[in-house]
Write an enzyme that holds these catalytic residues in place. Structure first.
Site, PDB file in Angstrom:
ATOM      1  N   CYS A  65       0.831  -1.210   0.000  1.00 56.59           N
ATOM      2  CA  CYS A  65       0.000   0.000   0.000  1.00 56.59           C
ATOM      3  C   CYS A  65       0.862   1.254   0.000  1.00 56.59           C
ATOM      4  O   CYS A  65       0.574   2.224  -0.704  1.00 56.59           O
ATOM      5  CB  CYS A  65      -0.933   0.005   1.208  1.00 56.59           C
ATOM      6  SG  CYS A  65      -2.041  -1.414   1.290  1.00 56.59           S
ATOM      7  N   ASP A  66       1.906   1.226   0.797  1.00 53.38           N
ATOM      8  CA  ASP A  66       2.872   2.319   0.872  1.00 53.38           C
ATOM      9  C   ASP A  66       3.490   2.549  -0.512  1.00 53.38           C
ATOM     10  O   ASP A  66       3.493   3.669  -1.034  1.00 53.38           O
ATOM     11  CB  ASP A  66       3.945   1.954   1.906  1.00 53.38           C
ATOM     12  CG  ASP A  66       5.050   2.992   2.029  1.00 53.38           C
ATOM     13  OD1 ASP A  66       5.126   3.638   3.080  1.00 53.38           O
ATOM     14  OD2 ASP A  66       5.859   3.127   1.080  1.00 53.38           O
TER      15      ASP A  66
END
Length: 172
Positions: A65-66
């Site tokens: 996600c990062d």
């Protein structure tokens, strides 16, 4: 009762149930209400007239996600002012703001689905077992017609960044 879809998503090979419809290219995007801050809500009409790349992630505090959010933030400048990139997660607005500050993410707009998961249900990404939103990408034109959709089968995999960005560039 919302539609439940099984056999379409996993986390590390374990099956997940997604709540909501499977949207397709050609569909009109459903409206949504998401939190930009604790008290400020936004909907699809707040981005009227813009091409929208909606990047859905389970939580900004995880590796994929990062990386996904950082990647779209890096691409944002090259797409110009006609495009808005929205990252949707169930992280609280406080957590999103903290993460963006620490990551130096300033071109992507983070929006939270934490209050009632209405975005997750409307876009077919709400994970029944976890109350998180499954990783997905949606590209909408200025009139909110969906031009590109990618629902990830495995939560831990990256989306196809190149295809998503190509879909946005076709609309410019």
């Amino acid at each position: 009762m919302a539609q439940e879809r099984t056999g379409v998503a996993t986390i590390k090979g374990n099956p997940l149930t997604l709540i909501g419809p499977e949207l397709k290219a050609g569909d009109t995007a459903p409206d949504f209400t998401l939190n930009k801050s604790l008290f400020e809500e936004v909907s699809l009409k707040d981005f009227e007239g813009k091409i929208k790349l909606i990047s859905v992630v389970p939580s900004l505090d995880t590796g994929v996600c990062d990386a996904q959010t950082r990647r779209f933030n890096e691409e944002a400048d090259s797409l110009g002012d006609k495009v808005v990139i929205l990252t949707v997660s169930v992280d609280t607005p406080f957590a999103q703001e903290r993460w963006c500050g620490a990551a130096g993410v300033d071109r992507v707009i983070t929006l939270s689905d934490y209050k009632n998961n209405s975005f997750g249900e409307a876009y077919g990404v709400l994970i029944k077992e976890l109350k998180l939103d499954m990783r997905a990408i949606f590209v909408l034109d200025e009139n909110n017609k969906i031009h590109y959709v990618q629902y990830l089968r495995e939560m831990t995999e990256h989306p196809d960044y190149e295809k998503a960005l190509a879909a946005v560039k076709e609309l410019l």
